[in-house]
Design a protein around this motif. Structure first.
Motif, PDB file in Angstrom:
ATOM      1  N   LEU A  62       0.831  -1.199   0.000  1.00 39.18           N
ATOM      2  CA  LEU A  62       0.000   0.000   0.000  1.00 39.18           C
ATOM      3  C   LEU A  62       0.866   1.250   0.000  1.00 39.18           C
ATOM      4  CD1 LEU A  62      -2.839   1.283   0.225  1.00 39.18           C
ATOM      5  CD2 LEU A  62      -2.572   1.163   2.713  1.00 39.18           C
ATOM      6  N   SER A  63       1.909   1.231   0.814  1.00 32.76           N
ATOM      7  CA  SER A  63       2.815   2.374   0.877  1.00 32.76           C
ATOM      8  C   SER A  63       3.580   2.552  -0.428  1.00 32.76           C
ATOM      9  CB  SER A  63       3.788   2.189   2.047  1.00 32.76           C
ATOM     10  OG  SER A  63       4.591   3.322   2.215  1.00 32.76           O
ATOM     11  N   VAL A  64       3.995   1.448  -1.035  1.00 33.21           N
ATOM     12  CA  VAL A  64       4.725   1.518  -2.301  1.00 33.21           C
ATOM     13  C   VAL A  64       3.836   2.092  -3.403  1.00 33.21           C
ATOM     14  CG1 VAL A  64       5.742   0.153  -4.159  1.00 33.21           C
ATOM     15  CG2 VAL A  64       6.362  -0.328  -1.791  1.00 33.21           C
ATOM     16  N   TYR A  65       2.620   1.569  -3.533  1.00 34.09           N
ATOM     17  CA  TYR A  65       1.721   2.026  -4.601  1.00 34.09           C
ATOM     18  C   TYR A  65       1.332   3.493  -4.416  1.00 34.09           C
ATOM     19  CZ  TYR A  65       1.053  -2.551  -6.771  1.00 34.09           C
ATOM     20  OH  TYR A  65       1.252  -3.736  -7.450  1.00 34.09           O
ATOM     21  N   THR A  66       1.021   3.878  -3.190  1.00 33.50           N
ATOM     22  CA  THR A  66       0.647   5.276  -2.966  1.00 33.50           C
ATOM     23  C   THR A  66       1.827   6.206  -3.230  1.00 33.50           C
ATOM     24  OG1 THR A  66       1.093   4.958  -0.593  1.00 33.50           O
ATOM     25  CG2 THR A  66      -1.200   4.787  -1.326  1.00 33.50           C
ATOM     26  N   SER A  67       3.037   5.766  -2.878  1.00 33.63           N
ATOM     27  CA  SER A  67       4.229   6.583  -3.128  1.00 33.63           C
ATOM     28  C   SER A  67       4.453   6.766  -4.623  1.00 33.63           C
ATOM     29  CB  SER A  67       5.465   5.936  -2.493  1.00 33.63           C
ATOM     30  OG  SER A  67       5.318   5.807  -1.093  1.00 33.63           O
ATOM     31  N   VAL A  68       4.286   5.685  -5.393  1.00 33.12           N
ATOM     32  CA  VAL A  68       4.484   5.762  -6.839  1.00 33.12           C
ATOM     33  C   VAL A  68       3.405   6.633  -7.481  1.00 33.12           C
ATOM     34  CG1 VAL A  68       4.448   4.440  -8.990  1.00 33.12           C
ATOM     35  CG2 VAL A  68       5.692   3.553  -7.011  1.00 33.12           C
ATOM     36  N   ILE A  69       2.155   6.447  -7.055  1.00 30.29           N
ATOM     37  CA  ILE A  69       1.056   7.234  -7.630  1.00 30.29           C
ATOM     38  C   ILE A  69       1.270   8.719  -7.377  1.00 30.29           C
ATOM     39  CG2 ILE A  69      -1.421   7.725  -7.468  1.00 30.29           C
ATOM     40  CD1 ILE A  69      -1.838   4.732  -6.876  1.00 30.29           C
ATOM     41  N   VAL A  70       1.631   9.080  -6.130  1.00 28.35           N
ATOM     42  CA  VAL A  70       1.857  10.486  -5.806  1.00 28.35           C
ATOM     43  C   VAL A  70       3.046  11.035  -6.590  1.00 28.35           C
ATOM     44  CG1 VAL A  70       2.527  12.092  -3.981  1.00 28.35           C
ATOM     45  CG2 VAL A  70       0.812  10.354  -3.523  1.00 28.35           C
ATOM     46  N   SER A  71       4.111  10.244  -6.724  1.00 31.41           N
ATOM     47  CA  SER A  71       5.292  10.710  -7.463  1.00 31.41           C
ATOM     48  C   SER A  71       4.956  10.953  -8.936  1.00 31.41           C
ATOM     49  CB  SER A  71       6.436   9.700  -7.344  1.00 31.41           C
ATOM     50  OG  SER A  71       6.122   8.489  -7.997  1.00 31.41           O
ATOM     51  N   VAL A  72       4.071  10.123  -9.509  1.00 30.59           N
ATOM     52  CA  VAL A  72       3.633  10.338 -10.896  1.00 30.59           C
ATOM     53  C   VAL A  72       2.845  11.637 -10.998  1.00 30.59           C
ATOM     54  CG1 VAL A  72       2.137   9.469 -12.726  1.00 30.59           C
ATOM     55  CG2 VAL A  72       3.649   7.902 -11.522  1.00 30.59           C
ATOM     56  N   LEU A  73       1.960  11.879 -10.043  1.00 29.07           N
ATOM     57  CA  LEU A  73       1.163  13.100 -10.058  1.00 29.07           C
ATOM     58  C   LEU A  73       2.024  14.347  -9.879  1.00 29.07           C
ATOM     59  CD1 LEU A  73      -1.946  12.033  -7.927  1.00 29.07           C
ATOM     60  CD2 LEU A  73      -1.797  12.256 -10.404  1.00 29.07           C
ATOM     61  N   LEU A  74       3.143  14.180  -9.179  1.00 28.50           N
ATOM     62  CA  LEU A  74       3.993  15.325  -8.885  1.00 28.50           C
ATOM     63  C   LEU A  74       5.098  15.532  -9.909  1.00 28.50           C
ATOM     64  CD1 LEU A  74       4.360  15.044  -5.009  1.00 28.50           C
ATOM     65  CD2 LEU A  74       2.833  16.503  -6.326  1.00 28.50           C
ATOM     66  N   MET A  75       4.986  14.881 -11.048  1.00 29.02           N
ATOM     67  CA  MET A  75       5.950  15.125 -12.118  1.00 29.02           C
ATOM     68  C   MET A  75       5.801  16.557 -12.631  1.00 29.02           C
ATOM     69  SD  MET A  75       5.775  11.550 -14.260  1.00 29.02           S
ATOM     70  CE  MET A  75       6.849  12.175 -15.553  1.00 29.02           C
ATOM     71  N   ASP A  76       6.848  17.072 -13.210  1.00 31.74           N
ATOM     72  CA  ASP A  76       6.872  18.471 -13.647  1.00 31.74           C
ATOM     73  C   ASP A  76       6.159  18.607 -14.989  1.00 31.74           C
ATOM     74  OD1 ASP A  76       7.406  21.123 -13.779  1.00 31.74           O
ATOM     75  OD2 ASP A  76       9.510  20.907 -14.303  1.00 31.74           O
ATOM     76  N   TYR A  77       4.813  18.638 -14.937  1.00 37.03           N
ATOM     77  CA  TYR A  77       4.019  18.726 -16.162  1.00 37.03           C
ATOM     78  C   TYR A  77       4.008  20.160 -16.686  1.00 37.03           C
ATOM     79  CZ  TYR A  77       2.248  14.156 -14.771  1.00 37.03           C
ATOM     80  OH  TYR A  77       2.149  12.839 -14.411  1.00 37.03           O
ATOM     81  N   GLY A  78       4.484  20.329 -17.900  1.00 35.58           N
ATOM     82  CA  GLY A  78       4.389  21.633 -18.553  1.00 35.58           C
ATOM     83  C   GLY A  78       5.107  22.743 -17.822  1.00 35.58           C
ATOM     84  N   GLY A  79       6.170  22.390 -17.073  1.00 33.57           N
ATOM     85  CA  GLY A  79       6.926  23.420 -16.367  1.00 33.57           C
ATOM     86  C   GLY A  79       6.319  23.826 -15.046  1.00 33.57           C
ATOM     87  N   GLU A  80       5.202  23.193 -14.635  1.00 33.41           N
ATOM     88  CA  GLU A  80       4.576  23.533 -13.363  1.00 33.41           C
ATOM     89  C   GLU A  80       5.360  22.901 -12.218  1.00 33.41           C
ATOM     90  OE1 GLU A  80       2.293  25.430 -12.429  1.00 33.41           O
ATOM     91  OE2 GLU A  80       1.207  25.992 -14.237  1.00 33.41           O
ATOM     92  N   GLN A  81       5.701  23.704 -11.236  1.00 29.62           N
ATOM     93  CA  GLN A  81       6.395  23.185 -10.066  1.00 29.62           C
ATOM     94  C   GLN A  81       5.372  22.619  -9.088  1.00 29.62           C
ATOM     95  OE1 GLN A  81       9.665  22.915  -9.560  1.00 29.62           O
ATOM     96  NE2 GLN A  81      10.012  23.708 -11.607  1.00 29.62           N
TER      97      GLN A  81
END
Length: 240
Positions: A62-81
């Protein structure tokens, strides 16, 4: 040989899909009853190793999947920090590892403290049970953040939550709201309510774990419950 490789890949994909679907199921079950943070690991650890955690995700997964999901969401999309200031500029894998270690640091510390009190060794089933229980409690602090990130990403096309809130402040002066802005405001209220519920559930879960493992006067148990609660909350706030 190639067919066996394809079959193995198919089984792996199906297993990953099933486990991703079990993420919200596990979170929902833990929110239903905070005592499950302790009872669920105990119940599962009594089973044979191959039979454990079939209906729910194990705390580590659960911790691994949530960490990966959040890290994907927090990628630098379109230059947004992103709004998590301490992990800006990291790769997706580095962010996932950082989030995983952050979520589980307090669980390891709390488990070691209780083991020291009970005079038991780390390489025992008692340590795994305690560790799993404390890792499950991180659900109550991470779930509201999930909701806020998802809502900001899909409604505001950005994971910069603070930027979106500043945008709403500007709209408040002009009164030129869009339906998307109203929707985000409703989601933000839901996030706030779930965050309050999560804090109450976190306190109850920690108290139940300590009550079952810390045989002292009730006032002492309440004191250490409050201490563990403040430490976990402070550590979570320092992460953001």
């Amino acid at each position: 040989m190639f067919e066996k490789l394809i079959d193995s890949f198919e089984k792996l994909c199906i297993q990953i899909i099933i486990e991703i679907l079990l993420v919200p199921v596990t979170i929902f079950k833990l929110f239903q009853d905070s005592r499950r943070c302790y009872y669920l690991p105990i119940h599962e650890m009594e089973k044979e190793e191959t039979e454990r955690f079939h209906d729910y995700l194990s705390p580590i997964k659960l911790s691994v999947y949530t960490s990966v999901i959040v890290s994907v969401l927090l990628m630098d999309y379109g230059g947004e920090q992103n709004f998590l200031s301490k992990i800006k500029g990291l790769s997706m894998l580095e962010k996932a590892l950082f989030i995983f270690l952050t979520n589980n640091f307090t669980a390891v510390v709390f488990s070691v403290v209780l083991l020291w009190y009970k005079k038991e060794k780390v390489n025992t089933a008692a340590f795994r049970t305690l560790l799993f229980s404390f890792i499950y409690t991180t659900v109550y602090t991470s779930t509201p953040i999930f909701i806020l990130i998802f809502s900001a990403m899909f409604l505001g096309q950005t994971v910069n939550v603070q930027s979106y809130l500043d945008h709403l402040d500007k709209l408040a002066s002009s009164g030129n709201y869009r339906s998307r802005d109203y929707t985000f405001f409703i989601v933000f209220i839901i996030f706030f309510v779930i965050a309050i519920i999560g804090l109450i559930k976190l306190f109850k879960a920690l108290h139940h774990i300590l009550k079952e493992n810390f045989r002292y006067h009730p006032y002492v148990v309440w004191f250490f419950t409050l201490l563990f609660f403040l430490i976990q909350l402070y550590y979570t706030m320092e992460f953001v």
